[in-house]
Design a protein around this motif. Structure first.
Motif, short mmCIF file in Angstrom:
data_model
loop_
_atom_site.label_atom_id
_atom_site.label_comp_id
_atom_site.label_asym_id
_atom_site.label_seq_id
_atom_site.Cartn_x
_atom_site.Cartn_y
_atom_site.Cartn_z
N GLN A 38 8.56 5.24 8.96
CA GLN A 38 7.21 5.27 9.52
C GLN A 38 7.31 5.94 10.88
O GLN A 38 7.95 5.44 11.78
CB GLN A 38 6.63 3.86 9.65
CG GLN A 38 5.17 3.88 10.05
CD GLN A 38 4.49 2.54 9.81
OE1 GLN A 38 4.95 1.73 9.02
NE2 GLN A 38 3.39 2.31 10.49
N THR A 189 6.22 7.43 5.70
CA THR A 189 5.51 6.51 4.80
C THR A 189 4.97 5.31 5.58
O THR A 189 5.64 4.80 6.47
CB THR A 189 6.47 6.00 3.71
OG1 THR A 189 7.16 7.12 3.14
CG2 THR A 189 5.73 5.27 2.60
N THR A 191 2.74 1.49 4.79
CA THR A 191 2.30 0.59 3.72
C THR A 191 0.91 0.11 4.07
O THR A 191 0.69 -0.44 5.16
CB THR A 191 3.27 -0.59 3.56
OG1 THR A 191 4.58 -0.06 3.31
CG2 THR A 191 2.87 -1.48 2.39
N SER A 194 -0.32 -3.31 0.81
CA SER A 194 0.88 -3.51 -0.03
C SER A 194 1.23 -2.30 -0.89
O SER A 194 2.00 -2.41 -1.83
CB SER A 194 0.72 -4.72 -0.96
OG SER A 194 0.22 -5.81 -0.25
N LYS A 195 0.67 -1.15 -0.57
CA LYS A 195 0.94 0.05 -1.38
C LYS A 195 1.42 1.16 -0.46
O LYS A 195 0.89 1.33 0.64
CB LYS A 195 -0.36 0.45 -2.09
CG LYS A 195 -0.23 1.54 -3.14
CD LYS A 195 -1.58 1.78 -3.81
CE LYS A 195 -1.61 3.09 -4.55
NZ LYS A 195 -0.86 3.07 -5.82
N LYS A 196 2.41 1.93 -0.91
CA LYS A 196 2.94 3.02 -0.08
C LYS A 196 1.95 4.18 0.01
O LYS A 196 1.38 4.61 -1.00
CB LYS A 196 4.25 3.56 -0.67
CG LYS A 196 5.44 2.66 -0.42
CD LYS A 196 6.71 3.37 -0.89
CE LYS A 196 7.89 2.43 -0.88
NZ LYS A 196 9.13 3.14 -1.25
N GLU A 271 1.52 8.84 -3.44
CA GLU A 271 1.37 8.40 -2.04
C GLU A 271 0.40 9.30 -1.28
O GLU A 271 -0.41 8.82 -0.48
CB GLU A 271 2.74 8.39 -1.34
CG GLU A 271 3.68 7.31 -1.85
CD GLU A 271 5.15 7.58 -1.57
OE1 GLU A 271 5.96 6.69 -1.88
OE2 GLU A 271 5.49 8.68 -1.06
#
Length: 291
Positions: A38, A189, A191, A194-196, A271
């Protein structure tokens, strides 16, 4: 959007592409690692609240003062197209699978519009249209040869602006690429729910260091900072610092023209598409304030 309720809610078309990729990858050898990170402020980054700016210019800017200004929309309306989305580097693509490594046998750059930047633009368009905005999405390919891509996309942008004079906002949607000498590729990336999601970087240009005829750069920066703020307010950590640089990149066409980088070639298409949905929702909410 279509992701909020179920984390496993992958768009159907991408689910199909992932299955195809799984079959392909059985025969592929690993060429290098993918490092997930990140990305945020460094010691040189200008930080104000949730806003981070990587200032590569000689301009001294006050994020606080610029953020207090309203972007230079003349009239935002849901009756006519006010937003143009296009892709100077349309063939840029992504990994299909989240494996932590890549193979050079897989080439992500493609003219297949279901896998390249146009698919990301489709999602951005769909999300804005779901919020009631009319969007022109230019799905043409401009980078079959890399040289001259910006000149070619500019011709189209100017034609659209002539045909639809209500267009206030132009977004040139790309992806980045960060490769280390070790052969590792960087995958920015975040989150969200709860999802990338692929981290997103706004590029905002400036006049200087040889860049000329770009007097409205500050208006673009006001738009960039307001958008950055709106996205971060809803999805903390999704945005990389705004990249403020002496470039023009067709950002002189309207006072609200930006270049957006959705992840890198090491992120997955899924993503990047998810990020396009999140950015689209935030932009729609920001524009709703003007109507």
């Amino acid at each position: 959007g279509g992701y909020a309720n179920a984390v496993s809610n992958t768009p159907t078309d991408i689910e199909t592409l992932k299955k195809q990729a799984q079959a392909q990858y059985k025969n592929y050898k690993k060429s290098g690692d993918i490092q997930e990170q990140q990305m945020g402020a460094t010691s040189k980054t200008l930080v104000y609240g949730s806003i981070e700016v990587d200032n590569k210019t000689s301009e001294t800017i006050s994020v606080k003062n610029l953020l207090a200004k309203t972007p230079s929309y003349k009239t935002i309306t849901k009756d006519k197209p006010c937003i143009l989305i296009y892709h100077t580097h349309s063939t840029e693509g992504y990994e299909m699978l989240d494996l932590g490594w890549y193979s050079n046998q897989y080439v992500s750059r493609t003219t297949d519009k279901s896998k390249n930047m146009i698919r990301v633009g489709d999602e951005l368009t769909k999300t804005l249209e779901a919020a009631g905005y009319k969007v022109i999405h230019d799905r043409n390919i401009y980078d079959t040869s890399y040289n001259g891509a910006y000149s070619r996309s500019r011709v189209s942008v100017e034609n659209y602006l002539e045909k639809y004079p209500e267009i206030q906002i132009t977004l040139d949607v790309h992806r980045d690429a960060i490769h280390y000498e070790s052969g590792t590729k960087l995958k920015p990336t975040a989150t969200v729910n709860s999802k990338k999601a692929a981290q997103v970087m706004i590029i905002s240009g400036c006049e200087g260091d040889g860049v000329e005829n770009f007097s409205a750069w500050k208006e673009n920066l006001v738009f960039a900072l307001n958008l950055q703020s709106q996205v971060e307010e809803k999805n903390a950590g999704l945005m990389r610092p705004v990249f403020f640089c002496n470039r023009k990149y067709n950002m002189d066409v309207t006072p609200c023209s930006l270049l957006l980088e959705f992840g890198t070639d090491a992120n997955t298409l899924e993503e990047a598409v998810y990020s396009a949905e999140l950015v689209g929702e935030a932009l729609a909410e920001m524009l709703d304030k003007e109507i």
